[in-house]
Every structure is written in structure tokens, then in C-alpha cells.
Scaffold this motif. Structure first.
Motif, PDB file in Angstrom:
ATOM      1  N   ARG A   1       7.670  11.170   4.626  1.00  0.00           N
ATOM      2  CA  ARG A   1       7.065   9.761   4.143  1.00  0.00           C
ATOM      3  C   ARG A   1       6.406   9.194   5.338  1.00  0.00           C
ATOM      4  O   ARG A   1       6.916   9.210   6.461  1.00  0.00           O
ATOM      5  CB  ARG A   1       7.949   9.128   3.593  1.00  0.00           C
TER       6      ARG A   1
ATOM      7  N   LEU B   1       4.361   5.514   6.759  1.00  0.00           N
ATOM      8  CA  LEU B   1       3.964   4.285   6.400  1.00  0.00           C
ATOM      9  C   LEU B   1       2.680   3.851   7.422  1.00  0.00           C
ATOM     10  O   LEU B   1       2.924   4.244   8.699  1.00  0.00           O
ATOM     11  CB  LEU B   1       5.167   3.245   6.602  1.00  0.00           C
TER      12      LEU B   1
ATOM     13  N   TRP C   1       1.046   4.028  12.866  1.00  0.00           N
ATOM     14  CA  TRP C   1       1.928   4.981  12.114  1.00  0.00           C
ATOM     15  C   TRP C   1       3.506   4.903  12.150  1.00  0.00           C
ATOM     16  O   TRP C   1       3.798   4.733  13.297  1.00  0.00           O
ATOM     17  CB  TRP C   1       1.522   6.290  12.535  1.00  0.00           C
TER      18      TRP C   1
ATOM     19  N   ARG D   1       0.969  -1.166   0.081  1.00  0.00           N
ATOM     20  CA  ARG D   1       0.052  -0.081   0.065  1.00  0.00           C
ATOM     21  C   ARG D   1       0.879   1.165   0.036  1.00  0.00           C
ATOM     22  O   ARG D   1       0.508   2.259  -0.580  1.00  0.00           O
ATOM     23  CB  ARG D   1      -0.890   0.039   1.241  1.00  0.00           C
ATOM     24  N   SER D   2       1.801   1.342   0.814  1.00  0.00           N
ATOM     25  CA  SER D   2       2.761   2.481   1.031  1.00  0.00           C
ATOM     26  C   SER D   2       3.422   2.938  -0.451  1.00  0.00           C
ATOM     27  O   SER D   2       3.756   4.179  -0.823  1.00  0.00           O
ATOM     28  CB  SER D   2       3.770   2.226   2.063  1.00  0.00           C
TER      29      SER D   2
ATOM     30  N   PRO E   1       1.994   6.377  -1.944  1.00  0.00           N
ATOM     31  CA  PRO E   1       2.420   6.896  -0.967  1.00  0.00           C
ATOM     32  C   PRO E   1       1.963   8.219  -0.142  1.00  0.00           C
ATOM     33  O   PRO E   1       0.990   8.819  -0.806  1.00  0.00           O
ATOM     34  CB  PRO E   1       3.767   7.639  -1.506  1.00  0.00           C
TER      35      PRO E   1
END
Length: 474
Positions: free
Chosen positions: A326, A328, A279, A238-239, A243
């Protein structure tokens, strides 16, 4: 106590039935029962394999009885250890049926039971072999350690599991930072990986028949696959595919930070108001450790917002995040969402930072004026997180917003402040929400506060299946 009040809409059984018809549950209720049945079926089959392998016939002598019962405890401990790993693999169907809170509690009970049986297996199997061996007890221990395949690995794995279990005891957990506990807890995977292979190589019940061999290898493969797919593969995919990045960071008050995350992947996450994510924020210390934070605003399809109190290194770092960092994520998780609601009226109870999923629910729940009541508990007005937003939303949605302020009541476990010591917990709740027995109740806060709030709701006549909690204590 202060209150923002909207005109109450009269409740009715017909209205509740109409709501249930309009809003299907995200997961059929029988999924939970089916998972329990599968759990007991696995344990029953394990015992059946022991019986089929001659376990009962060996009970005639002291050494045979010790060895046979030792094998049985080892088999059940192995099955429970694998179930324990599977429970925390974040398989979406099980997570939605149980919720992270329910899975974590079951994981803890299964873990301590498995650990106890593991030590029973070690003691009984050693005594059983020693009783039939001329080497004696210490000679048998040395023989096991040096000459049996996989035993050195099993000893190392058992030591790793001991470390995990010791730090999982409530008193020990209180002395550890979340980051330290999380790192130590990862050794549970190492312990499971090292402690179990010797049974696949030398265990009688593992090798006694093709059925036993297929069963155990299938169980191992299912657990390993669940971890690899749902804890590692799906979040990474998914990440990378869509993104996410930090959009904004805001200080909500002393020691409280909100973070807004956006990107093309937000819409694909299909989050509901009230749920939480694990997270990770790249490019800084502690990025490898995931932290659970609930959404504090209803998802817009473009952005997600969460709010956290600075309780450890991970949450304190949030205040220093820069836009563009960024992100994840794993999730969404949890059952604090509208999909578990089966009643028209709703009571949202939040204490401290636990008000954040309630704020998201207030914004996102389908409702008519008078359907929703929010009870917000804090020590002082300065600690009322998102108070202005809640007050505004209550006015817009026709909800009732109540703040309960004051220092913690001394002398009993309670959800009330000291100023309400003359009332029982149930009396106070009934005064705030006279028809609380007709409500769906959502609760989030510290562990003890939620327990007290739940007991008060039960005492007021709310059925247990209509009370929903999310515990974040580790």
C-alpha cells in the motif's frame, strides 16, 4: 561527450508566441507577487498594532525602551514563525506559484530570522523588566519562569526550536541522515505550539484591542488549518478514497531502483511529467516518513513511475518492496513541468539521479523535431541512469541527447568533468547548445552542480525567469 542528434528546427519569436498562446500557465504569475504582498502586509500590520498599543510612547526610559523593543521583536518573531509554518503546509496554490524549491529556501531564511528575533525578544524583555524591578536580573528570570502563565511551555518550545535550528545549519545537516533530520524537524511544530500561547494569554499587543485579538487568533487558525488540511487531511482522503499500490519494482543499476505504482487514484492526482511526490510505503520500517522522489516517466493515467538512488534508509528500502504494498502519497509538487514553459525550445540538464524528471519531461513535453536538447551528466557510462530509454525517446521525438562523462572537475565549482577543464562553464554550454539563450532551461542534480549549471545558463544569456530548478537537499 556523445550525442544523438535530430534535425534542428529553426526558432523564431513568432513560434514562441504561438506556443505561449497554446499552453496556459497553471497558476497566474501574479499569485507569487500577491503572496509576497500579503507577507509584507502581515508584518506591517503587526508593527501597526505595536504602535497603536503604545510601543513608541514607552521608549522614553531605558526599561521602557528595552521592554517595548522586546515586545516588537517578539511580535515579529511570532508572525514569522507562523508564516514559516504556513510556507511548508503544502498549500497547493502557493506551492504551484513558488515551487517546493522556492518555498524551502524562503522557509529557511524566514526561520533563521524568526529564531534570531525570538532570542532578541527573550533578552530584551528580560533586561527591560529587570531594569524596573527590585528583584534584579536573576530574580526577574525566576519570576518569569514560575509566575507568568505559559512561560514553562514557552521555555520548552524555545528549546525544541533551538534543536530544529541547530540541525538546520548546513554543516550539521551534512552529518545527519535524512530520516534523523526529518524526525528532528517535526519538533518545529511542537516548538511553535508551545512557544506562542503565552503571548495569547499575557501579551499586551495580543490583548490590547479586539482588532489585535481577532488578527492573531485568525493568523493562528489559518496556519493550523493549512497544516491539518493540506499536510494531513487531503493526502489521507485521497489515499482512502482511491488506494494506490506498488505494481512493479526494477533495479536500474547499482544502487538505483525504479518503482511503478498503480491504482484507481492515479488519474485523480493530475500529475505532470517532471513533478515529484512525497511517498510512504506501508507495512515496513520507516513508513511514517515521507521521501520525495520525482516521476521518471510521463504519467499514463493508470501508473506512476519514479526512480531513486539508494542514498538513505528510505531509498534503500525501495529495492525490497513487494507488489501489492500500500502506498500513501502527497502531491504532485514542483515546477519542473511544461506548465512553466513559455518558449518553444527547451534544454533539459540532469546529473546523476537528477536525470529522472528530465526523462519524464522528454517523454511528456509537446515538441517538434529539434525543439528539445537533453544534457546528461554522469561520472561513467555505467552510471547513466535510463540512458537507453533516453536515447530511444530522443530518436522517437526528434530530440538531441548528449552525455557528458568523466570525474568531477577539481579546483572550481563546475558542472563539467575534468576533461573539459580547458573550457569555462559558459563556453562548454554554448558549444553544446549554441542558441541556448533562446531556450527554456530545466536543471536537476546535486545542489552544487545545479548552482554551477544555472550560472552557466545565465552567463550565456538565458533570463533567470526561464531557468527552473528543483533542489532536494535537506
Amino acid at each position: 561527450m556523445t550525442t544523438t542528434t535530430a534535425d534542428a528546427a529553426p526558432g523564431s519569436t513568432a513560434a514562441d508566441a504561438a506556443y505561449r498562446h497554446r499552453t496556459p500557465r497553471p497558476v497566474p504569475h501574479w499569485w507569487r507577487d500577491a503572496s509576497l504582498s500579503l507577507f509584507w502586509a502581515i508584518l506591517t500590520f503587526v508593527v501597526a498594532l505595536w504602535v497603536a498599543g503604545g510601543g513608541i510612547q514607552e521608549l522614553g526610559t531605558v526599561s521602557g525602551a528595552l521592554t517595548s523593543i522586546g515586545r516588537l521583536t517578539g511580535l515579529v518573531a511570532s508572525a514569522l514563525l507562523l508564516v514559516q509554518v504556513f510556507l511548508m503546509a503544502r498549500v497547493p496554490w502557493f506551492e504551484q506559484a513558488w515551487g517546493q524549491d522556492g518555498l524551502a529556501r524562503t522557509h529557511r531564511y524566514v526561520g533563521f530570522t524568526s529564531f534570531t528575533l525570538l532570542w532578541a525578544h527573550l533578552v530584551l524583555i528580560t533586561l527591560g523588566y529587570a531594569a524596573a524591578s527590585p528583584l534584579g536580573l536573576w530574580g526577574t528570570i525566576v519570576d518569569f519562569t514560575l509566575n507568568y502563565p505559559g512561560m514553562l511551555l514557552a521555555i520548552a518550545g524555545t528549546l525544541a526550536l533551538c534543536m530544529v535550528v541547530v540541525t538546520s545549519v548546513k554543516r550539521a545537516r551534512r552529518r545527519l541522515r535524512y530520516e534523523s533530520w526529518h524526525l528532528i524537524h517535526l519538533y518545529g511544530y511542537l516548538g511553535a505550539g508551545l512557544a506562542l500561547p503565552h503571548q495569547l494569554w499575557t501579551g499586551q499587543e495580543f490583548l490590547s484591542s479586539r482588532t489585535a485579538t481577532v488578527f492573531w487568533w485568525t493568523l493562528y487558525a489559518a496556519c493550523a488549518g493549512a497544516v491539518l488540511v493540506f499536510r494531513l487531511g487531503v493526502p489521507a482522503w485521497r489515499s482512502l478514497r482511491a488506494p494506490l499500490r506498488v505494481v512493479a519494482v526494477a533495479q536500474e543499476g547499482p544502487g538505483v531502483t525504479s518503482v511503478v505504482v498503480g491504482g484507481p487514484g492515479v488519474a485523480r492526482l493530475a500529475a505532470r511529467p517532471g513533478q515529484f511526490f512525497q511517498w510512504r510505503f506501508l507495512g515496513g520500517p520507516g513508513w511514517s516518513r515521507a521521501n520525495p522522489y520525482s516521476l521518471s516517466a510521463a504519467p499514463s493515467g493508470r501508473e506512476l513511475r519514479f526512480t531513486a538512488a539508494h542514498l538513505g534508509d528510505g531509498s534503500t528500502r525501495l529495492a525490497t518492496l513487494k507488489p501489492g504494498t500500500r502506498v500513501l502519497v502527497e502531491g504532485p509538487y514542483g515546477r519542473l513541468h511544461d506548465g512553466v514553459r513559455t518558449r518553444r525550445k527547451v534544454l533539459l540538464m540532469g546529473a546523476g539521479i537528477g536525470i529522472t524528471p528530465m526523462r519524464a519531461l522528454l517523454e511528456g513535453l509537446p515538441q517538434q523535431p529539434g525543439d528539445v536538447t537533453v544534457v546528461h551528466r554522469a561520472r561513467s557510462a555505467e552510471e547513466l541512469v535510463h540512458c537507453a530509454e533516453l536515447d530511444t525517446l530522443a530518436g522517437q521525438r526528434g530530440a538531441r541527447y548528449v552525455t557528458v562523462l568523466g570525474s568531477r572537475l577539481v579546483g572550481r565549482d563546475s558542472w563539467l568533468p575534468q576533461s573539459a577543464a580547458h573550457l569555462t562553464d559558459a563556453q562548454a554550454l554554448a558549444e553544446l547548445v549554441p542558441d541556448v539563450a533562446e531556450h527554456e532551461v530545466y536543471v536537476c542534480g546535486s545542489d552544487g552542480w545545479m548552482t554551477a549549471a544555472r550560472k552557466a545558463a545565465l552567463a550565456c544569456g538565458v533570463p533567470a525567469e526561464h531557468i527552473h530548478l528543483e533542489r532536494f537537499s535537506y
